[in-house]
Design a protein around this motif. Structure first.
Motif, PDB file in Angstrom:
ATOM      1  N   GLN A 146       7.204 -12.462  -7.399  1.00 54.29           N
ATOM      2  CA  GLN A 146       7.660 -11.936  -8.417  1.00 54.29           C
ATOM      3  C   GLN A 146       8.397 -10.307  -7.826  1.00 54.29           C
ATOM      4  O   GLN A 146       7.906 -10.014  -7.110  1.00 54.29           O
ATOM      5  CB  GLN A 146       7.085 -11.574  -9.711  1.00 54.29           C
ATOM      6  N   PHE A 147       9.405  -9.885  -8.416  1.00 54.34           N
ATOM      7  CA  PHE A 147       9.887  -8.647  -8.234  1.00 54.34           C
ATOM      8  C   PHE A 147       9.243  -7.673  -9.172  1.00 54.34           C
ATOM      9  O   PHE A 147       9.224  -7.907 -10.490  1.00 54.34           O
ATOM     10  CB  PHE A 147      11.422  -8.513  -8.339  1.00 54.34           C
ATOM     11  N   LEU A 148       8.917  -6.444  -8.667  1.00 50.56           N
ATOM     12  CA  LEU A 148       8.169  -5.672  -9.752  1.00 50.56           C
ATOM     13  C   LEU A 148       9.014  -4.129  -9.590  1.00 50.56           C
ATOM     14  O   LEU A 148       9.388  -3.795  -8.440  1.00 50.56           O
ATOM     15  CB  LEU A 148       6.835  -5.063  -9.230  1.00 50.56           C
ATOM     16  N   SER A 149       9.025  -3.307 -10.692  1.00 44.98           N
ATOM     17  CA  SER A 149       9.961  -2.158 -10.764  1.00 44.98           C
ATOM     18  C   SER A 149       8.844  -1.205 -11.323  1.00 44.98           C
ATOM     19  O   SER A 149       7.670  -1.303 -11.510  1.00 44.98           O
ATOM     20  CB  SER A 149      11.079  -2.484 -11.869  1.00 44.98           C
ATOM     21  N   PRO A 150       9.343   0.172 -11.297  1.00 48.32           N
ATOM     22  CA  PRO A 150       8.545   1.073 -11.671  1.00 48.32           C
ATOM     23  C   PRO A 150       7.868   0.958 -13.108  1.00 48.32           C
ATOM     24  O   PRO A 150       8.466   0.472 -14.173  1.00 48.32           O
ATOM     25  CB  PRO A 150       9.395   2.269 -11.905  1.00 48.32           C
ATOM     26  N   GLY A 151       6.499   1.225 -12.927  1.00 53.34           N
ATOM     27  CA  GLY A 151       5.657   0.646 -14.090  1.00 53.34           C
ATOM     28  C   GLY A 151       4.938  -0.551 -14.045  1.00 53.34           C
ATOM     29  O   GLY A 151       4.132  -0.496 -14.613  1.00 53.34           O
ATOM     30  N   ASP A 152       5.539  -1.357 -13.442  1.00 52.79           N
ATOM     31  CA  ASP A 152       4.802  -2.620 -13.284  1.00 52.79           C
ATOM     32  C   ASP A 152       3.907  -2.582 -12.247  1.00 52.79           C
ATOM     33  O   ASP A 152       3.628  -1.721 -11.482  1.00 52.79           O
ATOM     34  CB  ASP A 152       5.888  -3.675 -12.640  1.00 52.79           C
ATOM     35  N   ALA A 153       2.591  -3.529 -12.358  1.00 51.54           N
ATOM     36  CA  ALA A 153       1.497  -3.478 -11.629  1.00 51.54           C
ATOM     37  C   ALA A 153       1.097  -4.792 -11.495  1.00 51.54           C
ATOM     38  O   ALA A 153       1.380  -6.000 -12.142  1.00 51.54           O
ATOM     39  CB  ALA A 153       0.211  -2.798 -12.330  1.00 51.54           C
ATOM     40  N   VAL A 154       0.094  -4.995 -10.490  1.00 53.44           N
ATOM     41  CA  VAL A 154      -0.355  -6.304  -9.988  1.00 53.44           C
ATOM     42  C   VAL A 154      -1.797  -6.085  -9.816  1.00 53.44           C
ATOM     43  O   VAL A 154      -2.218  -5.170  -9.064  1.00 53.44           O
ATOM     44  CB  VAL A 154       0.502  -7.101  -8.901  1.00 53.44           C
ATOM     45  N   VAL A 155      -2.620  -7.103 -10.189  1.00 48.39           N
ATOM     46  CA  VAL A 155      -4.059  -7.067  -9.886  1.00 48.39           C
ATOM     47  C   VAL A 155      -4.316  -8.369  -8.790  1.00 48.39           C
ATOM     48  O   VAL A 155      -4.050  -9.360  -9.162  1.00 48.39           O
ATOM     49  CB  VAL A 155      -5.020  -7.172 -11.132  1.00 48.39           C
ATOM     50  N   ILE A 156      -5.039  -8.030  -7.790  1.00 47.48           N
ATOM     51  CA  ILE A 156      -5.072  -9.174  -6.907  1.00 47.48           C
ATOM     52  C   ILE A 156      -6.742  -9.249  -6.550  1.00 47.48           C
ATOM     53  O   ILE A 156      -7.363  -8.518  -6.100  1.00 47.48           O
ATOM     54  CB  ILE A 156      -4.449  -8.770  -5.481  1.00 47.48           C
ATOM     55  N   PRO A 157      -7.154 -10.391  -6.886  1.00 47.29           N
ATOM     56  CA  PRO A 157      -8.543 -10.864  -6.673  1.00 47.29           C
ATOM     57  C   PRO A 157      -8.960 -10.583  -5.189  1.00 47.29           C
ATOM     58  O   PRO A 157      -7.965 -10.981  -4.329  1.00 47.29           O
ATOM     59  CB  PRO A 157      -8.715 -12.354  -7.316  1.00 47.29           C
ATOM     60  N   ALA A 158     -10.291 -10.304  -5.052  1.00 44.15           N
ATOM     61  CA  ALA A 158     -10.660 -10.259  -3.574  1.00 44.15           C
ATOM     62  C   ALA A 158     -10.498 -11.922  -2.893  1.00 44.15           C
ATOM     63  O   ALA A 158     -10.414 -12.828  -3.347  1.00 44.15           O
ATOM     64  CB  ALA A 158     -12.062 -10.218  -3.433  1.00 44.15           C
ATOM     65  N   GLY A 159      -9.890 -11.553  -1.448  1.00 45.21           N
ATOM     66  CA  GLY A 159      -9.773 -12.752  -0.737  1.00 45.21           C
ATOM     67  C   GLY A 159      -8.472 -13.524  -0.963  1.00 45.21           C
ATOM     68  O   GLY A 159      -8.139 -14.476  -0.414  1.00 45.21           O
TER      69      GLY A 159
END
Length: 135
Positions: free
Chosen positions: A76-89
């Motif tokens: 996905q494309f992310l812009s200012p203010g967007d965030a992503v959480v990435i689980p371990a591994g």
């Protein structure tokens, strides 16, 4: 004594990397031995290729610019203010396909410091074949 809790910009570790500059706001220290926090500047046409953090969760917040964010084999494309959480591994990558630098705030959860911060996956399949061409 409380000065140890304040992270002044003149004490931050600045690291030049292929994709731009990492400014380590907090690198593990006696006060917070497992907390990583950084600003990552990714130059246009560059990226942080596929990798994973075996025992660390990650949060990325886009402050400036736009990034092409991969999580496993989805993008996905992310812009200012967007965030992503990435689980371990979980394999992931961030690429700046725009014409201006992208600035990210990145934090990783704690783990034993003996464990490498990241494991490079950029030359392994399927990660090496997900994007049509490297930036």
């Amino acid at each position: 004594m409380v000065d140890q809790f304040f992270l002044r910009k003149n004490s931050q570790l600045i690291e030049s990397v292929d994709q731009g500059v990492n400014t380590w706001i907090n690198y593990p220290n006696p006060v917070s031995p497992g907390l990583f926090a950084a600003k990552a500047l990714i130059n246009p046409g560059k990226g942080h290729d596929f990798h994973r953090h075996p025992e660390r969760e990650e949060l990325i917040v886009v402050l400036e610019g736009t990034i092409e964010q991969w999580i496993d084999q989805s993008c996905q494309f992310l812009s200012p203010g967007d965030a992503v959480v990435i689980p371990a591994g979980l394999p992931h990558a961030s690429f700046n396909t725009g014409k201006t630098p992208a600035l990210l705030f990145v934090t990783l959860t704690g783990a034993k410091l003996e464990i490498p911060l990241a494991e490079d996956l950029s030359t392994q399949k399927p990660w090496s074949t997900l994007r049509p061409a490297k930036l």
